[in-house]
Design a protein around this motif. Structure first.
Motif, PDB file in Angstrom:
ATOM      1  N   VAL A  41     -26.986   4.869  61.672  1.00  0.00           N
ATOM      2  CA  VAL A  41     -26.030   5.269  60.634  1.00  0.00           C
ATOM      3  C   VAL A  41     -25.983   4.192  59.559  1.00  0.00           C
ATOM      4  N   LEU A  42     -26.162   4.601  58.319  1.00  0.00           N
ATOM      5  CA  LEU A  42     -26.076   3.696  57.172  1.00  0.00           C
ATOM      6  C   LEU A  42     -24.902   4.099  56.298  1.00  0.00           C
ATOM      7  N   ALA A  43     -24.288   3.113  55.640  1.00  0.00           N
ATOM      8  CA  ALA A  43     -23.115   3.393  54.804  1.00  0.00           C
ATOM      9  C   ALA A  43     -23.149   2.549  53.539  1.00  0.00           C
ATOM     10  N   ILE A  44     -22.758   3.154  52.435  1.00  0.00           N
ATOM     11  CA  ILE A  44     -22.621   2.478  51.149  1.00  0.00           C
ATOM     12  C   ILE A  44     -21.192   2.700  50.651  1.00  0.00           C
ATOM     13  N   LEU A  45     -20.540   1.624  50.228  1.00  0.00           N
ATOM     14  CA  LEU A  45     -19.182   1.703  49.687  1.00  0.00           C
ATOM     15  C   LEU A  45     -19.239   1.669  48.160  1.00  0.00           C
ATOM     16  N   THR A  46     -18.474   2.540  47.519  1.00  0.00           N
ATOM     17  CA  THR A  46     -18.434   2.560  46.062  1.00  0.00           C
ATOM     18  C   THR A  46     -17.050   2.955  45.560  1.00  0.00           C
ATOM     19  N   ALA A  47     -16.855   2.710  44.262  1.00  0.00           N
ATOM     20  CA  ALA A  47     -15.646   3.153  43.569  1.00  0.00           C
ATOM     21  C   ALA A  47     -15.969   3.245  42.086  1.00  0.00           C
ATOM     22  N   ASP A  48     -17.075   3.879  41.757  1.00  0.00           N
ATOM     23  CA  ASP A  48     -17.632   4.173  40.426  1.00  0.00           C
ATOM     24  C   ASP A  48     -19.135   3.956  40.396  1.00  0.00           C
ATOM     25  N   CYS A  49     -19.639   2.953  41.139  1.00  0.00           N
ATOM     26  CA  CYS A  49     -21.085   2.745  41.191  1.00  0.00           C
ATOM     27  C   CYS A  49     -21.756   3.952  41.853  1.00  0.00           C
ATOM     28  N   LEU A  50     -23.059   4.032  41.714  1.00  0.00           N
ATOM     29  CA  LEU A  50     -23.815   5.189  42.192  1.00  0.00           C
ATOM     30  C   LEU A  50     -24.370   4.953  43.595  1.00  0.00           C
ATOM     31  N   PRO A  51     -23.975   5.766  44.584  1.00  0.00           N
ATOM     32  CA  PRO A  51     -24.628   5.725  45.888  1.00  0.00           C
ATOM     33  C   PRO A  51     -25.811   6.691  45.923  1.00  0.00           C
ATOM     34  N   VAL A  52     -26.908   6.253  46.494  1.00  0.00           N
ATOM     35  CA  VAL A  52     -28.096   7.102  46.607  1.00  0.00           C
ATOM     36  C   VAL A  52     -28.539   7.126  48.064  1.00  0.00           C
ATOM     37  N   LEU A  53     -28.709   8.323  48.612  1.00  0.00           N
ATOM     38  CA  LEU A  53     -29.151   8.509  49.983  1.00  0.00           C
ATOM     39  C   LEU A  53     -30.594   8.997  49.993  1.00  0.00           C
ATOM     40  N   PHE A  54     -31.361   8.532  50.997  1.00  0.00           N
ATOM     41  CA  PHE A  54     -32.779   8.878  51.115  1.00  0.00           C
ATOM     42  C   PHE A  54     -33.076   9.368  52.532  1.00  0.00           C
ATOM     43  N   ALA A  55     -34.005  10.316  52.638  1.00  0.00           N
ATOM     44  CA  ALA A  55     -34.494  10.753  53.942  1.00  0.00           C
ATOM     45  C   ALA A  55     -35.955  11.143  53.812  1.00  0.00           C
ATOM     46  N   SER A  56     -36.764  10.749  54.789  1.00  0.00           N
ATOM     47  CA  SER A  56     -38.159  11.180  54.810  1.00  0.00           C
ATOM     48  C   SER A  56     -38.237  12.617  55.299  1.00  0.00           C
ATOM     49  N   ASP A  57     -39.283  13.312  54.920  1.00  0.00           N
ATOM     50  CA  ASP A  57     -39.341  14.735  55.252  1.00  0.00           C
ATOM     51  C   ASP A  57     -39.574  15.000  56.738  1.00  0.00           C
ATOM     52  N   ASP A  58     -39.952  13.965  57.515  1.00  0.00           N
ATOM     53  CA  ASP A  58     -40.051  14.149  58.963  1.00  0.00           C
ATOM     54  C   ASP A  58     -38.762  13.774  59.673  1.00  0.00           C
ATOM     55  N   GLY A  59     -37.750  13.321  58.912  1.00  0.00           N
ATOM     56  CA  GLY A  59     -36.457  13.001  59.478  1.00  0.00           C
ATOM     57  C   GLY A  59     -36.412  11.721  60.282  1.00  0.00           C
ATOM     58  N   GLN A  60     -37.455  10.911  60.225  1.00  0.00           N
ATOM     59  CA  GLN A  60     -37.518   9.697  61.033  1.00  0.00           C
ATOM     60  C   GLN A  60     -37.020   8.445  60.321  1.00  0.00           C
ATOM     61  N   THR A  61     -36.997   8.471  58.995  1.00  0.00           N
ATOM     62  CA  THR A  61     -36.642   7.282  58.224  1.00  0.00           C
ATOM     63  C   THR A  61     -35.574   7.647  57.205  1.00  0.00           C
ATOM     64  N   ILE A  62     -34.524   6.816  57.136  1.00  0.00           N
ATOM     65  CA  ILE A  62     -33.452   7.049  56.179  1.00  0.00           C
ATOM     66  C   ILE A  62     -33.180   5.779  55.383  1.00  0.00           C
ATOM     67  N   GLY A  63     -32.523   5.944  54.246  1.00  0.00           N
ATOM     68  CA  GLY A  63     -32.152   4.817  53.410  1.00  0.00           C
ATOM     69  C   GLY A  63     -30.887   5.120  52.644  1.00  0.00           C
ATOM     70  N   ALA A  64     -30.222   4.076  52.195  1.00  0.00           N
ATOM     71  CA  ALA A  64     -29.015   4.215  51.386  1.00  0.00           C
ATOM     72  C   ALA A  64     -28.933   3.034  50.445  1.00  0.00           C
ATOM     73  N   ALA A  65     -28.566   3.282  49.197  1.00  0.00           N
ATOM     74  CA  ALA A  65     -28.541   2.225  48.186  1.00  0.00           C
ATOM     75  C   ALA A  65     -27.276   2.286  47.354  1.00  0.00           C
ATOM     76  N   HIS A  66     -26.810   1.106  46.956  1.00  0.00           N
ATOM     77  CA  HIS A  66     -25.663   0.928  46.071  1.00  0.00           C
ATOM     78  C   HIS A  66     -26.213   0.566  44.695  1.00  0.00           C
ATOM     79  N   ALA A  67     -26.092   1.474  43.748  1.00  0.00           N
ATOM     80  CA  ALA A  67     -26.710   1.290  42.433  1.00  0.00           C
ATOM     81  C   ALA A  67     -25.652   1.215  41.350  1.00  0.00           C
ATOM     82  N   GLY A  68     -24.978   0.070  41.246  1.00  0.00           N
ATOM     83  CA  GLY A  68     -24.243  -0.222  40.033  1.00  0.00           C
ATOM     84  C   GLY A  68     -25.250  -0.486  38.922  1.00  0.00           C
ATOM     85  N   TRP A  69     -24.783  -0.667  37.695  1.00  0.00           N
ATOM     86  CA  TRP A  69     -25.767  -0.783  36.616  1.00  0.00           C
ATOM     87  C   TRP A  69     -26.664  -1.999  36.802  1.00  0.00           C
TER      88      TRP A  69
END
Length: 250
Positions: free
Chosen positions: A103-131
């Motif tokens: 389980v991955l988690a990104i905290l935000t309060a205006d910045c952009l959260p981006v979630l990623f998943a591979s098409d085989d469902g084996q790899t995930i990612g999460a990013a906090h993208a403020g400017w």
């Protein structure tokens, strides 16, 4: 009834779960943080935030405790496999994980959260993208660290401040336009030396350039939507909501 969670509408595999909390979830934070504030460094009572995090895990039936990060508006990417325990919070603005029950988690309060998943469902990612992180390459770093072909990824853009609500100065515009002149399309002049900034457009450009073709989400505005915490609207008394992604347990 208030909506406690938002479930991304994307085409990620069934082995991948994802959700975004709202302030209306089953939390115990008092005003001005009411109710499901998940940010330990937001000024709220840490004991209440810890209780909120437990309620989040129960409410979403998470397969494990989330990997929380100490976010610093940078570009470092943590690998969940190298974090000693669930109580450790690595200094990073993105994370990746492989295998079931992560389980991955990104905290935000205006910045952009981006979630990623591979098409085989084996790899995930999460990013906090403020400017700052977005301009410096946090999304590209996350894609690279996932270690799969970029065109095998799904990406979902979570709740962030909307373009019409986000006025910035010349420093922000220059950070994007000097590298990518076409990024100018994400900026609209407002008054001398100021522009509105569309983080969703900028993120889509960066992801596409990195080879990610399947991008969905966007269309939120945390500043105008009371379901979400917004630092620009509430200032230092703003809580944090979470965007989470997980691989289901075997």
């Amino acid at each position: 009834m208030d909506q406690a969670w938002i479930v991304p509408d994307w085409e990620a595999p069934a082995t991948v779960g994802a959700a975004v909390s709202t302030r209306h979830g089953p939390g115990v934070s008092l005003p001005p943080y009411d109710r499901l504030n998940l940010g330990l460094r937001s000024g709220d009572d840490p004991a209440r935030v810890t209780e909120n995090r437990a309620a989040l895990a129960t409410g979403l039936r998470l397969p494990a405790a989330p990997l929380w990060l100490r976010q610093v508006h940078g570009t470092d990417v943590a690998d969940a496999a190298s974090v000693p325990g669930s109580d450790d919070e690595p200094v990073a603005d993105a994370a990746i994980a492989r295998g079931p029950g992560r389980v991955l988690a990104i905290l935000t309060a205006d910045c952009l959260p981006v979630l990623f998943a591979s098409d085989d469902g084996q790899t995930i990612g999460a990013a906090h993208a403020g400017w700052r992180g977005l301009a410096a390459g946090v999304l590209e770093n996350t894609v690279a660290r996932m270690g799969v072909p970029p065109d095998s990824l799904f990406a979902w853009l979570g709740p962030a401040i909307g373009g019409p609500s986000y006025e910035v100065g010349a420093e922000v515009r220059a950070a994007f336009v000097e590298r990518d002149p076409a990024a100018e399309a994400a900026f609209t002049p407002t008054r001398p030396g100021h522009w509105t900034c569309d983080l969703y457009t900028l993120a889509r450009r960066r992801l596409a350039a990195a080879g990610v073709e399947r991008i969905s989400g966007g269309g939120f505005d945390t500043f105008r939507d009371p379901r979400f915490y917004s630092y620009r609207r509430e200032g230092a008394a703003s809580g944090r909501f979470a965007s989470l992604i997980w691989t289901r347990a075997d």
